[in-house]
Design a protein around this motif. Structure first.
Motif, PDB file in Angstrom:
ATOM      1  N   PRO A  56      43.026  63.754-150.813  1.00  0.00           N
ATOM      2  CA  PRO A  56      43.178  62.297-150.850  1.00  0.00           C
ATOM      3  C   PRO A  56      44.176  61.754-149.838  1.00  0.00           C
ATOM      4  CG  PRO A  56      44.233  63.315-152.744  1.00  0.00           C
ATOM      5  CD  PRO A  56      43.463  64.397-152.059  1.00  0.00           C
ATOM      6  N   ALA A  57      45.005  62.623-149.261  1.00  0.00           N
ATOM      7  CA  ALA A  57      45.960  62.211-148.230  1.00  0.00           C
ATOM      8  C   ALA A  57      45.790  63.119-147.025  1.00  0.00           C
ATOM      9  CB  ALA A  57      47.385  62.292-148.753  1.00  0.00           C
ATOM     10  N   VAL A  58      45.941  62.545-145.823  1.00  0.00           N
ATOM     11  CA  VAL A  58      45.725  63.291-144.583  1.00  0.00           C
ATOM     12  C   VAL A  58      46.919  63.085-143.664  1.00  0.00           C
ATOM     13  CG1 VAL A  58      44.208  63.665-142.598  1.00  0.00           C
ATOM     14  CG2 VAL A  58      43.232  62.938-144.790  1.00  0.00           C
ATOM     15  N   ALA A  59      47.578  64.179-143.282  1.00  0.00           N
ATOM     16  CA  ALA A  59      48.720  64.128-142.375  1.00  0.00           C
ATOM     17  C   ALA A  59      48.321  64.692-141.019  1.00  0.00           C
ATOM     18  CB  ALA A  59      49.898  64.926-142.943  1.00  0.00           C
ATOM     19  N   VAL A  60      49.019  64.238-139.983  1.00  0.00           N
ATOM     20  CA  VAL A  60      48.750  64.689-138.618  1.00  0.00           C
ATOM     21  C   VAL A  60      50.051  65.165-137.995  1.00  0.00           C
ATOM     22  CG1 VAL A  60      47.769  64.094-136.377  1.00  0.00           C
ATOM     23  CG2 VAL A  60      46.948  62.932-138.428  1.00  0.00           C
ATOM     24  N   PRO A 120      46.412  57.672-146.512  1.00  0.00           N
ATOM     25  CA  PRO A 120      45.383  57.936-147.513  1.00  0.00           C
ATOM     26  C   PRO A 120      44.050  58.175-146.801  1.00  0.00           C
ATOM     27  CG  PRO A 120      46.620  55.937-148.033  1.00  0.00           C
ATOM     28  CD  PRO A 120      46.981  56.325-146.633  1.00  0.00           C
ATOM     29  N   ARG A 121      43.293  59.133-147.265  1.00  0.00           N
ATOM     30  CA  ARG A 121      42.009  59.405-146.607  1.00  0.00           C
ATOM     31  C   ARG A 121      41.112  58.172-146.630  1.00  0.00           C
ATOM     32  NH1 ARG A 121      38.810  63.759-149.482  1.00  0.00           N
ATOM     33  NH2 ARG A 121      37.595  62.035-150.340  1.00  0.00           N
ATOM     34  N   GLU A 122      41.235  57.363-147.667  1.00  0.00           N
ATOM     35  CA  GLU A 122      40.419  56.160-147.768  1.00  0.00           C
ATOM     36  C   GLU A 122      40.657  55.222-146.592  1.00  0.00           C
ATOM     37  OE1 GLU A 122      39.672  52.048-148.419  1.00  0.00           O
ATOM     38  OE2 GLU A 122      41.697  52.885-148.591  1.00  0.00           O
ATOM     39  N   ILE A 123      41.899  55.160-146.105  1.00  0.00           N
ATOM     40  CA  ILE A 123      42.216  54.317-144.946  1.00  0.00           C
ATOM     41  C   ILE A 123      41.491  54.837-143.710  1.00  0.00           C
ATOM     42  CG2 ILE A 123      44.082  53.830-143.286  1.00  0.00           C
ATOM     43  CD1 ILE A 123      44.192  51.875-145.471  1.00  0.00           C
ATOM     44  N   LEU A 124      41.509  56.140-143.506  1.00  0.00           N
ATOM     45  CA  LEU A 124      40.843  56.717-142.337  1.00  0.00           C
ATOM     46  C   LEU A 124      39.331  56.494-142.405  1.00  0.00           C
ATOM     47  CD1 LEU A 124      42.825  60.057-142.039  1.00  0.00           C
ATOM     48  CD2 LEU A 124      43.140  57.964-140.707  1.00  0.00           C
ATOM     49  N   GLU A 125      38.772  56.552-143.601  1.00  0.00           N
ATOM     50  CA  GLU A 125      37.342  56.284-143.740  1.00  0.00           C
ATOM     51  C   GLU A 125      37.030  54.809-143.487  1.00  0.00           C
ATOM     52  OE1 GLU A 125      36.555  57.736-147.637  1.00  0.00           O
ATOM     53  OE2 GLU A 125      36.470  59.849-147.007  1.00  0.00           O
TER      54      GLU A 125
END
Length: 288
Positions: free
Chosen positions: A83-87, A158-163
């Protein structure tokens, strides 16, 4: 295995020697947080085999050799399941507790969180000069809270933001395009300066000069896209005034922070050449 709480994206562009240190740090984090580590790689089968043998828990995503770093990131974003994505980058070392701090920052209600970046390559003046040239705005102290910008190599969403912003993410641009799109829609960027990573990148003089030139040429080319000949020529000529501006901006920013002043003094001759390379890249990018 429990479902991952955090997907960590590590584009592979510099070789296994750098990447190994990064993955070792993330391996230690796995004892604290359920991580999914995604390594989009453009370097080929030999590196992928090394990663598979040494870090079998890492998901490697093969990419063509000419894939850009923004494209590598977009490839990993599509594959992320947490649900969360870091770079981060393949030469950025995370400290103990980094993943928990990132997740806690998102849990507070933020939609894009970035931290600070400190130099971990301290052996040579060249490495210090390159770091200060590129990251003087990312070192401590930094103001906490809502921010105008976030670094692209110590950031979580949040992954939802990236989508939701997939078209922006997959447009081929750097993280500033996504961050600008978020701000335009009223989504705040949040700086958490206590979340610090180490930037451990060693350079040769030619490598860093070419990097500055090519990055600024790309930046200027994107800005000038669609502009007429006269405007492009004007922008190109104006970029020739950049070296003293960029030099003063870097020096004054570091002096204001009150840190690394000795390293700054030793780096001054190299900083002069680096800002000239940047200005030359912008000139070419605007005109051509």
């Amino acid at each position: 295995m429990s479902a991952p709480a955090l997907s960590v994206v590590v584009p592979s562009v510099n070789g296994f020697g750098d990447l190994e240190r990064v993955l070792e740090a993330l391996e230690r984090e796995r004892s604290r947080t359920a991580l999914e580590v995604l390594v989009p790689d453009r370097l080929g089968a030999a590196l992928r085999d090394q990663v598979a043998r040494r870090f079998p828990w890492v998901t490697v995503l093969p990419a063509a050799p000419d894939t850009t770093i923004p494209e590598l990131r977009a490839l990993a974003f599509r594959a992320a399941s947490a649900p969360a994505v870091a770079v981060i980058e393949d030469h950025v070392l995370v400290p103990p507790g980094w993943s928990a701090a990132m997740l806690a920052a998102l849990a507070s209600g933020a939609d894009a969180v970035g931290g600070a970046v400190e130099n971990a390559a301290t052996e040579t003046v060249l490495d210090w000069a390159a770091f200060l040239c590129e990251y003087s705005h990312c070192i401590l102290p930094l103001p906490a809270g809502e921010a105008e910008w976030l670094t692209g190599n110590n950031v979580v969403y949040p992954r939802e933001i990236l989508e939701r912003y997939r078209s922006v993410v997959e447009s081929g641009g750097w993280e500033n395009r996504l961050h600008d799109a978020l701000k335009a829609d009223g989504v705040p960027l949040t700086c958490r300066p206590e979340i610090v990573v180490g930037h451990k990148m060693h350079y040769t003089f030619g490598l860093y000069m070419s990097q500055r030139f090519l990055y600024s040429r790309s930046y200027a080319g994107a800005r000038a896209e669609g502009a007429g000949f006269a405007k492009r020529m004007t922008m190109g000529l104006a970029s020739l005034a950049l070296p003293p501006i960029l030099f003063w901006r870097t020096v004054s920013r570091i002096r204001a922070k009150g840190r690394h002043l000795g390293e700054l003094a030793r780096s001054l001759p190299l900083l002069v050449m680096f800002v000239v390379a940047w200005a030359a890249g912008e000139a070419v990018g605007y005109v051509a």
